[in-house]
Design an enzyme around this catalytic site. Structure first.
Site: not given
Length: 370
Positions: A97, A117, A121, A124, A170-171, A202, A224, A226, A345
């Site tokens: 996406e 990913c 996390c 997410c 993804g990372e 990111s 990220s 958090h 997000c």
């Protein structure tokens, strides 16, 4: 894909140096690289016959030796707030996406770097999907190509897409082999011509690759985060067990101190009700950030199916923000965009699972980011 197509060179994901090398291999001069690059990226052309300032003989040669592969647009959804989400099929099994977020002063495209990913996390949606594979150069830059074409972007006109953020599925720093070359294409004046400060990568904290950004790309960085302590971050962002805060924070300082331009880090912090949103967490965050040049972006949590997390109340978010601001930390609250089409997000891939070949596997992070 047929064997005939497999034998052809795909030009979409090539940077200028690679295109120059390709044209040399077929007996053409270096200027052809910039010429074709403009046709592909600035004019959105995928058919060599449309490249009208190229000779017929060269167009025929390109048709025999090369192709410009683009993804299938499975769907395009438009939010009431103007946000647009594209679901793109990159092969017979996998979809990714890309999301365009229009604002008064800029237009931001959020792009994906992996199918799924590996980081898992807990808050997410993509992290709950599982990991399949890294995207290749063309599959990443194709997201910009599709959006540019869909939005009617044209050379020498006011930019519709002014910023690109690697914040989709993804990372990105577990796929530097492909995200870094893609970033260079985005910044090439013969392609999209974005400045370094308008391209943001990111990461959840892949420390070795953060150092690589400083050394080779010099683009903007978002972390990220958090959570303000290791115990909580281990729970929310499991990669913290490999790269804990005492390793991550020095890497962020190295990033802002390197390169040729003045930098800061964007610190992403999703607000989870009664998890990480208390004033004690705000105080811990203030102490953690210290003198790091940064801007904290507080993100109201966007729910997805089967999650136990809830969004922090508006009062909790603003108490948290006020505490940071009073301590001299630059802080904003992100306005939720595109949540009615699952484009906000943390929501990407929430409804893509059935269209994505899910692979649950144990991932060697060292091997993945290379």
């Amino acid at each position: 894909m047929s064997d005939k197509i497999k034998d052809k060179v795909d030009l979409l994901g090539m940077d200028r140096a690679e295109l120059t090398e390709f044209f040399a291999s077929i007996g053409e001069k270096p200027f052809r690289a910039a010429q074709v690059m403009k046709w592909i990226h600035q004019f959105g052309v995928s058919d060599f016959e449309e490249m009208t300032n190229i000779s017929k003989s060269l167009r025929e040669k390109l048709s025999k030796t090369a192709l410009i592969r683009t993804p299938k647009i499975v769907s395009e959804q438009r939010s009431a707030d103007g946000t647009i989400k594209w679901l793109l099929e990159v092969d017979n099994h996998n979809c990714v996406e890309a999301v365009f977020i229009p604002e008064k002063s800029r237009g931001t495209l959020c792009i994906s770097s992996q199918v799924g990913c590996a980081l898992e996390c807990s808050f997410c949606s993509t992290g709950q999907q599982g990991f399949n594979r890294n995207l290749e150069n063309w599959e990443i830059v194709a997201q910009m190509w599709v959006a540019n074409k869909a939005l009617g972007c044209k050379p020498k006109e006011e930019r519709i897409i002014s910023n690109v953020v690697f914040m989709g599925m993804g990372e990105p720093l577990l796929n530097v082999k492909h995200t870094f070359p893609t970033a260079r294409i985005l910044m090439d004046d013969n392609a999209y011509g974005l400045s370094k400060r308008r391209v943001t990568i990111s990461t959840a904290g892949v420390v070795p690759a953060i150092d690589k950004i400083k050394e080779s790309l010099d683009v903007s960085l978002a972390i990220s985060l958090h959570a303000p302590n290791n115990a909580l971050r281990d729970e929310l962002v499991p990669i913290n067990k490999k790269y804990p805060l005492e390793v991550l924070m020095p890497a962020l300082h190295r990033y802002v101190e390197g390169g040729h331009s003045k930098k800061h880090v964007t610190v992403e912090y999703v607000m989870l009700d009664h998890v990480n949103d208390r004033l004690e967490h705000a105080q811990q965050l203030i102490e953690l950030l210290g003198d790091l040049p940064c801007k904290v972006n507080l993100i109201p949590f966007n729910p997805f199916p089967n999650t136990d997390y809830k969004r922090s109340s508006n009062n909790a978010v603003h108490r948290f923000k006020d505490a940071l601001m009073e301590a001299g930390v630059n802080c904003t609250v992100r306005r939720t965009r595109g949540d009615d089409i699952d484009a906000a997000c943390g929501q990407l891939a929430g409804k893509v699972k059935d269209r994505t070949k899910r692979t649950l596997q144990t991932v060697n992070l060292d091997k993945l980011h290379g």
